[in-house]
Design an enzyme around this catalytic site. Structure first.
Site, mmCIF file in Angstrom:
data_model
loop_
_atom_site.group_PDB
_atom_site.id
_atom_site.type_symbol
_atom_site.label_atom_id
_atom_site.label_comp_id
_atom_site.label_asym_id
_atom_site.label_seq_id
_atom_site.Cartn_x
_atom_site.Cartn_y
_atom_site.Cartn_z
ATOM 1 N N ALA A 262 2.642 -6.195 -7.820
ATOM 2 C CA ALA A 262 3.197 -6.648 -9.108
ATOM 3 C C ALA A 262 4.559 -7.305 -8.911
ATOM 4 O O ALA A 262 4.899 -8.275 -9.603
ATOM 5 C CB ALA A 262 3.308 -5.474 -10.076
ATOM 6 N N ALA A 263 5.335 -6.815 -7.945
ATOM 7 C CA ALA A 263 6.666 -7.395 -7.706
ATOM 8 C C ALA A 263 6.540 -8.797 -7.101
ATOM 9 O O ALA A 263 7.292 -9.713 -7.488
ATOM 10 C CB ALA A 263 7.480 -6.485 -6.794
ATOM 11 N N GLY B 133 4.550 -0.653 -5.947
ATOM 12 C CA GLY B 133 4.401 -1.826 -6.813
ATOM 13 C C GLY B 133 4.586 -3.159 -6.106
ATOM 14 O O GLY B 133 4.970 -4.148 -6.743
ATOM 15 N N GLY C 295 0.823 -1.219 0.000
ATOM 16 C CA GLY C 295 0.000 0.000 0.000
ATOM 17 C C GLY C 295 0.849 1.258 0.000
ATOM 18 O O GLY C 295 0.404 2.308 0.447
ATOM 19 N N ASP D 216 2.496 -0.602 -13.695
ATOM 20 C CA ASP D 216 3.246 -1.288 -12.624
ATOM 21 C C ASP D 216 3.890 -2.573 -13.131
ATOM 22 O O ASP D 216 5.097 -2.780 -12.990
ATOM 23 C CB ASP D 216 2.311 -1.665 -11.458
HETATM 24 O O1 PMV Z 1 0.174 0.676 -7.553
HETATM 25 P P1 PMV Z 1 0.348 2.120 -7.351
HETATM 26 O O2 PMV Z 1 -0.203 2.627 -6.077
HETATM 27 O O3 PMV Z 1 1.727 2.578 -7.663
HETATM 28 O O4 PMV Z 1 -0.594 2.908 -8.426
HETATM 29 C C1 PMV Z 1 -0.585 2.646 -9.757
HETATM 30 C C2 PMV Z 1 -0.765 3.892 -10.526
HETATM 31 C C3 PMV Z 1 -2.174 4.322 -10.888
HETATM 32 O O5 PMV Z 1 -2.013 5.160 -12.034
HETATM 33 C C4 PMV Z 1 -2.797 5.132 -9.767
HETATM 34 C C5 PMV Z 1 -3.105 3.172 -11.228
HETATM 35 C C6 PMV Z 1 -2.756 2.456 -12.513
HETATM 36 O O6 PMV Z 1 -3.312 1.381 -12.717
HETATM 37 O O7 PMV Z 1 -1.980 2.963 -13.334
#
Ligand code: PMV
Length: 312
Positions: free
Chosen positions: A106-107, A103, A99, A148
């Protein structure tokens, strides 16, 4: 055996990238996820131990849906390769705050899929891996842009436009950033939904902000390619102001951004989904320590310094 995936930083363009505007993002080498594998007992199935969250998951059946992102990632990978559930133990360790807009999701997925591939002798190319990681991202974010997973899988600084091939960026000079954690966890799912709701109810105003961010990202690219850090800093500040207008910043993030700029950062902005998480500040390495102590006084719970250059 082990596999690794780095965290990422969005330099500019978050949120607007969901609506087709460009974004610039880069790997963040200070933080990463590592997944180790070892054979499990015969018939034990796949065990995933996520040491940072205390989760221990057991996948024993192809036909069962487990509902969490780790199991989903493993099942998706096995399905893609038409492989049965292996008797294997995967240990997941992450230094990326959850949070934090860095990322983490995704990582974890990328490292887990890579290690499954290594353990099973069936590694995927980045081109094959990227859409699978994106699919798991949908569990985290609902409607992710794909920025991400792209920067994390390819592990290089990219110019990203939703639905297009990512372009590798060439920086005129390396940049030095401080990444400061507000200590408050943000929910990208919630901030993305908030922007969507405002987009529906105040279309003209929000569209203007999204277009403005898109144009700032184009200026950021020019500044990065020319090595013009003063201009890049101006873009960061303007991008943060636009994100505030979109309603995804918080008082804690604003305080950190202001403290960084007051202490001599060339520019600063929130990075990622917002609603909590991290800010980035563009600094001169010679005076980074001043900005760092100002961030600390303004409430940052962690501060990392990183240098980013082309292709990294
Ligand atoms: O995963 P985060 O919190 O780095 O957010 C991703 C970036 C956003 O543009 C807010 C969402 C997206 O899907 O691109």
């Amino acid at each position: 055996m082990s596999s690794r995936a780095l965290a990422k930083i969005i330099l500019c363009g978050e949120h607007a990238v969901v609506y087709g505007q460009p974004a610039i993002a880069a790997p963040f080498e200070a933080l990463c996820v590592t997944v180790e594998s070892q054979p499990g007992e015969s018939g034990s199935g796949l065990t995933i131990r996520a040491h940072d969250t205390g989760q221990e998951l057991h996948i024993v059946s192809d036909n069962e849906t487990y509902g969490d992102a780790l199991s989903y990632a493993a099942q998706l990978f096995l399905l893609e390769l038409h492989m049965p559930i292996p008797d294997l133990i995967l240990d997941v360790h992450s230094t990326i705050p959850i949070g934090g807009g860095l990322g983490s999701g995704a990582a974890v997925t990328t490292a887990l899929m890579r290690e499954l591939g290594v353990a099973l002798g069936k590694s995927l190319t980045n081109e094959q891996l990227n859409p699978l990681v994106y699919e798991v991202e949908m569990l985290h974010h609902g409607t992710p842009s794909g920025v991400d997973n792209t920067v994390i899988v390819y592990e290089r600084a990219v110019w990203f436009v939703r639905g297009q091939e990512p372009q590798t960026l060439t920086f005129g000079a390396p940049i030095t950033l401080l990444v400061a954690d507000s200590g408050i966890r943000g929910s990208t799912l919630e901030t993305v939904a908030h922007v969507r709701q405002r987009y529906e109810s105040e279309r003209a105003r929000v569209q203007l902000l999204l277009d403005q961010i898109g144009s700032l990202v184009k200026h950021a690219r020019i500044a990065l390619e020319a090595g013009n850090h003063w201009q890049l800093g101006q873009v960061f500040n303007a991008n943060h102001a636009a994100l505030c207008e979109l309603g995804v910043s918080t008082p804690a993030l604003d305080r950190l951004v202001q403290a960084a700029v007051d202490a001599g950062a060339q520019g600063a902005k929130l990075s990622g989904g917002g609603g909590g998480g991290n800010i980035i500040a563009l600094v001169d390495p010679a005076t980074a320590h001043k900005v760092s102590s100002a961030l600390s006084q303004a409430g940052a719970v962690y501060i990392w310094q990183t240098s980013i250059s082309s292709g990294s």
